[in-house]
Each structure stands twice: as structure tokens, then as C-alpha cells.
Scaffold this motif. Structure first.
Motif, PDB file in Angstrom:
ATOM      1  N   TYR A 139      15.126  51.559  42.889  1.00 48.09           N
ATOM      2  CA  TYR A 139      14.629  52.012  44.085  1.00 48.09           C
ATOM      3  C   TYR A 139      13.213  51.710  44.517  1.00 48.09           C
ATOM      4  O   TYR A 139      12.429  51.686  43.506  1.00 48.09           O
ATOM      5  N   ASP A 140      12.848  51.748  45.556  1.00 48.64           N
ATOM      6  CA  ASP A 140      11.329  51.697  46.093  1.00 48.64           C
ATOM      7  C   ASP A 140      10.714  52.981  46.719  1.00 48.64           C
ATOM      8  O   ASP A 140      11.769  53.741  47.562  1.00 48.64           O
ATOM      9  N   VAL A 141       9.893  53.443  46.415  1.00 43.87           N
ATOM     10  CA  VAL A 141       9.365  54.698  47.095  1.00 43.87           C
ATOM     11  C   VAL A 141       8.612  54.611  48.458  1.00 43.87           C
ATOM     12  O   VAL A 141       7.781  53.522  48.805  1.00 43.87           O
ATOM     13  N   LYS A 142       9.149  55.524  49.098  1.00 43.80           N
ATOM     14  CA  LYS A 142       8.569  55.430  50.494  1.00 43.80           C
ATOM     15  C   LYS A 142       7.249  56.449  50.426  1.00 43.80           C
ATOM     16  O   LYS A 142       5.929  56.181  51.127  1.00 43.80           O
TER      17      LYS A 142
ATOM     18  N   ILE B 207       6.142  62.901  46.687  1.00 43.57           N
ATOM     19  CA  ILE B 207       6.063  64.317  46.863  1.00 43.57           C
ATOM     20  C   ILE B 207       5.348  65.067  45.927  1.00 43.57           C
ATOM     21  O   ILE B 207       4.366  65.820  46.195  1.00 43.57           O
ATOM     22  N   ASP B 208       5.539  64.659  44.519  1.00 46.90           N
ATOM     23  CA  ASP B 208       4.812  65.178  43.489  1.00 46.90           C
ATOM     24  C   ASP B 208       4.890  64.022  42.092  1.00 46.90           C
ATOM     25  O   ASP B 208       5.339  63.224  42.358  1.00 46.90           O
ATOM     26  N   ASN B 209       4.569  64.655  41.096  1.00 43.92           N
ATOM     27  CA  ASN B 209       4.439  63.392  39.945  1.00 43.92           C
ATOM     28  C   ASN B 209       6.058  63.195  39.819  1.00 43.92           C
ATOM     29  O   ASN B 209       6.187  62.111  39.114  1.00 43.92           O
ATOM     30  N   ASN B 210       6.975  63.948  40.038  1.00 45.36           N
ATOM     31  CA  ASN B 210       8.264  63.899  39.446  1.00 45.36           C
ATOM     32  C   ASN B 210       9.280  63.497  40.604  1.00 45.36           C
ATOM     33  O   ASN B 210      10.444  63.201  40.466  1.00 45.36           O
ATOM     34  N   ASN B 211       8.976  63.514  41.810  1.00 35.11           N
ATOM     35  CA  ASN B 211       9.896  63.438  42.982  1.00 35.11           C
ATOM     36  C   ASN B 211       9.347  62.651  44.299  1.00 35.11           C
ATOM     37  O   ASN B 211       8.223  62.573  44.618  1.00 35.11           O
ATOM     38  N   PHE B 212      10.271  61.699  44.477  1.00 37.43           N
ATOM     39  CA  PHE B 212       9.758  60.642  45.366  1.00 37.43           C
ATOM     40  C   PHE B 212      10.732  60.286  46.524  1.00 37.43           C
ATOM     41  O   PHE B 212      11.905  60.206  46.422  1.00 37.43           O
ATOM     42  N   ILE B 213      10.381  60.492  47.694  1.00 40.75           N
ATOM     43  CA  ILE B 213      11.354  60.060  49.021  1.00 40.75           C
ATOM     44  C   ILE B 213      11.423  58.472  48.644  1.00 40.75           C
ATOM     45  O   ILE B 213      10.647  57.675  48.674  1.00 40.75           O
TER      46      ILE B 213
ATOM     47  N   GLY C 267      14.215  60.718  44.681  1.00 42.06           N
ATOM     48  CA  GLY C 267      14.248  60.122  43.446  1.00 42.06           C
ATOM     49  C   GLY C 267      13.765  61.227  42.493  1.00 42.06           C
ATOM     50  O   GLY C 267      12.453  61.465  42.771  1.00 42.06           O
ATOM     51  N   HIS C 268      14.393  61.817  41.705  1.00 40.31           N
ATOM     52  CA  HIS C 268      14.043  62.740  40.864  1.00 40.31           C
ATOM     53  C   HIS C 268      13.776  62.550  39.153  1.00 40.31           C
ATOM     54  O   HIS C 268      14.634  62.349  38.696  1.00 40.31           O
ATOM     55  N   ASN C 269      12.727  62.425  38.810  1.00 41.52           N
ATOM     56  CA  ASN C 269      12.324  61.808  37.513  1.00 41.52           C
ATOM     57  C   ASN C 269      12.603  63.033  36.477  1.00 41.52           C
ATOM     58  O   ASN C 269      11.761  63.978  36.440  1.00 41.52           O
ATOM     59  N   PHE C 270      13.645  62.885  36.001  1.00 39.17           N
ATOM     60  CA  PHE C 270      14.123  64.294  35.028  1.00 39.17           C
ATOM     61  C   PHE C 270      13.268  64.415  33.964  1.00 39.17           C
ATOM     62  O   PHE C 270      12.730  63.451  33.334  1.00 39.17           O
ATOM     63  N   SER C 271      13.213  65.774  33.457  1.00 42.68           N
ATOM     64  CA  SER C 271      12.359  65.659  32.232  1.00 42.68           C
ATOM     65  C   SER C 271      13.103  65.881  30.911  1.00 42.68           C
ATOM     66  O   SER C 271      12.730  65.917  29.788  1.00 42.68           O
ATOM     67  N   GLY C 272      14.435  65.848  30.981  1.00 40.16           N
ATOM     68  CA  GLY C 272      15.196  65.976  29.747  1.00 40.16           C
ATOM     69  C   GLY C 272      15.161  64.695  28.904  1.00 40.16           C
ATOM     70  O   GLY C 272      14.440  63.515  29.591  1.00 40.16           O
TER      71      GLY C 272
END
Ligand code: G1P
Length: 271
Positions: free
Chosen positions: A171-174, A177-183, A245-250
Motif C-alpha cells: 500500500y501507499d500512504v496518504k 497518523i503516528d509512527n505506526n499508523n497510516f491512512i 495500515g497498522h505497523n504491529f509491534s509483535g
């Protein structure tokens, strides 16, 4: 509140042959416990109350595994082994929360999702792809929190080396939101390295709106002549549905390939 999850399980598991020639890959043990139980435990811990399994006749073994309580009962009658009693209770707990639907032809993840249409009650539901194991932190739980905060659809994601992007949805980021979450601006299924919009790839955890079913109904087969969930998601994004898009930490483990499966056993044994 997200109370339902779906798990596509009709895949043939050819990447794990010969282990999957007569055996369901999701029942293969990872450090002594079937892979599917890790996925179910992640669901339970995230507050999910009902899980829909999408299986096929070839994968009936999965249903048998959870419906074998009489076998346990008979053994326990003869021998009150506390370990077996524990396993029996666990199987009963899982059995109570699982429903089954069938996907007889392997027409893609999107087609598998469509089979659950009649069973989904809430506005949103969770989907987990069982090849993707995420340990150390409950990814589904974090995604449900994000969904609640932003009232949006969510996909698990991570950054990979650009040379590997063609294995995933990308995916491409629009907007960050913060370091781990993107629209998300757009998403494409397994692009070539040249055409990939970024190195943000989708991992097998999705919070999807019920609206996805109407998109799937209209969708024509895409790459590899399969119905891809990624294409239905892009169609929803075109209608201004918010996807995060959520960059998970696990820690991510790919149990769908032989190399990954072996590594998963080693990694889980270290916890
Ligand atoms: C599926 C999705 C893909 C996603 C991947 C995550 O692909 O189609 O977009 O990146 O899961 O594991 P599959 O692994 O079924 O080829």
C-alpha cells in the motif's frame, strides 16, 4: 464492538508439501501446539466471541479436530490424566465458538470471505490469515483499539526489503497518523518491484467493514484468476472508506513456507 472473526482455511498448502499431502497445514504443530490454536487464542484474548472457519471437503480434518470430544471423554473415563482433561476442556471451549462454511474451489481469499456473508452480524469483523503468526504482542487486539479510535477499517502491515515486495499486498500512504499508523491511499496485490508503490506490505490481519461483501460480489477475478480481498479493499478506498495500515509491534512468523515453518518452531520455542 468487534465480536466475530473469520479464518480462511481452504488453501491446499502446496508450499508445505510433503507435510500437507494428507494433513491440514493449520493443524501442524508449532512447538507442540497446532498453528490454528495460536490464531484462536489471539482471537479469544482480543475479545472475539465467534469464529467462522472457511474450509473445504479436503480440509474436513480441521472440523474433526474440534469435534473429537467423545474420543477425549472415553480416554478420560479410563484414565484421569490432568493433562488430557485440560486439553479436552480447551477443545470444548474452541468448539463452542467455531462455525463452519465451505469454499469448495480455491478461487482466492476474496471468494473465501464472500462465503461468510450470511453469518456476519456486526458492522465490522476481523479476518486472520493462518499462515501469518504474530507472537509476543496480540496484533488483533491492537488493531481493534485502532479501529475503535478512528472508526475505520484496519490492516496489519510492516516494512520489508523492497526486493521482496512482490510476495505481498502493498500500500501507499496518504497520511501519517503516528509512527505506526497510516491512512492508506491505495493498495495493490503482489506488484512487481518496479511498479510497487512502496515497501509497506499487508500482513494477514484485517478489520473489514461489512460493505466489503457487495464489492466482492461485483469483483472480477484479478491476478492469477483469483478473487483478491486486496482488490475489494481498493474498491472501498475508491468510495472513500477509511483504511488504516497498522505497523504491529509483535514478531511476525511466516508459517506458510517450509523455511518459515521451521523457523516458527524455533522462535516460538524461545518464548
Ligand atoms: C494474502 C494477501 C496479500 C497479503 C498476504 C499476507 O496473500 O492476498 O495481500 O499481503 O496474504 O500474508 P497470500 O499469502 O494468500 O498469497
Amino acid at each position: 464492538m468487534i465480536k466475530q472473526a473469520i479464518i480462511p482455511l481452504a488453501g491446499l498448502g502446496t508450499r508445505l508439501l510433503p507435510l500437507t499431502s494428507v494433513f491440514a497445514k493449520e493443524l501442524l504443530p508449532i512447538n507442540g501446539k497446532p498453528g490454528i490454536e495460536y490464531i484462536l487464542d489471539e482471537c479469544i484474548d482480543a475479545g472475539i466471541k465467534e469464529v467462522v472457519f472457511i474450509i473445504s471437503q479436503k480440509k474436513l480434518m480441521i472440523k474433526k479436530y474440534f469435534y473429537n470430544d467423545k474420543f477425549y471423554k472415553d480416554i478420560i473415563k479410563k484414565k484421569r490424566d490432568p493433562r488430557i482433561i485440560n486439553e479436552y476442556k480447551k477443545i470444548l471451549k474452541y468448539k463452542k465458538m467455531i462455525k463452519f462454511v465451505f469454499q469448495e474451489k480455491p478461487l482466492g481469499t476474496g471468494d473465501a470471505v464472500l462465503k461468510t456473508k450470511k453469518l456476519i452480524k456486526g458492522k465490522y469483523f476481523l479476518m486472520l490469515l493462518p499462515d501469518d503468526l504474530i507472537i509476543k504482542k496480540n496484533c488483533s487486539k491492537s488493531m481493534i483499539d485502532i479501529h475503535k479510535r478512528f472508526n475505520a477499517s484496519v490492516m496489519a502491515s510492516m516494512k520489508v526489503n523492497k526486493k521482496n515486495v512482490s510476495r505481498w499486498g502493498v500500500y501507499d500512504v496518504k497520511k501519517k497518523i503516528d509512527n505506526n499508523n497510516f491512512i492508506i491511499k491505495s493498495v495493490v496485490e503482489k506488484p512487481s518491484i518496479k511498479t510497487a508503490p512502496s515497501n509497506n506490505v499487508v500482513i494477514g490481519r484485517y478489520i473489514l467493514s461489512k460493505k466489503i461483501f457487495n464489492k466482492l460480489l461485483k469483483l472480477k477475478p484479478g491476478k492469477g484468476r483469483e478473487i483478491h480481498i486486496t482488490d475489494a479493499i481498493q474498491s472501498l478506498i475508491n468510495d472513500n472508506e477509511k483504511f488504516i495500515g497498522h505497523n504491529f509491534s509483535g514478531k511476525y512468523l511466516d508459517c506458510g513456507t517450509m523455511k518459515g515453518y521451521i523457523k516458527s518452531n524455533i522462535e516460538v520455542s524461545k518464548i
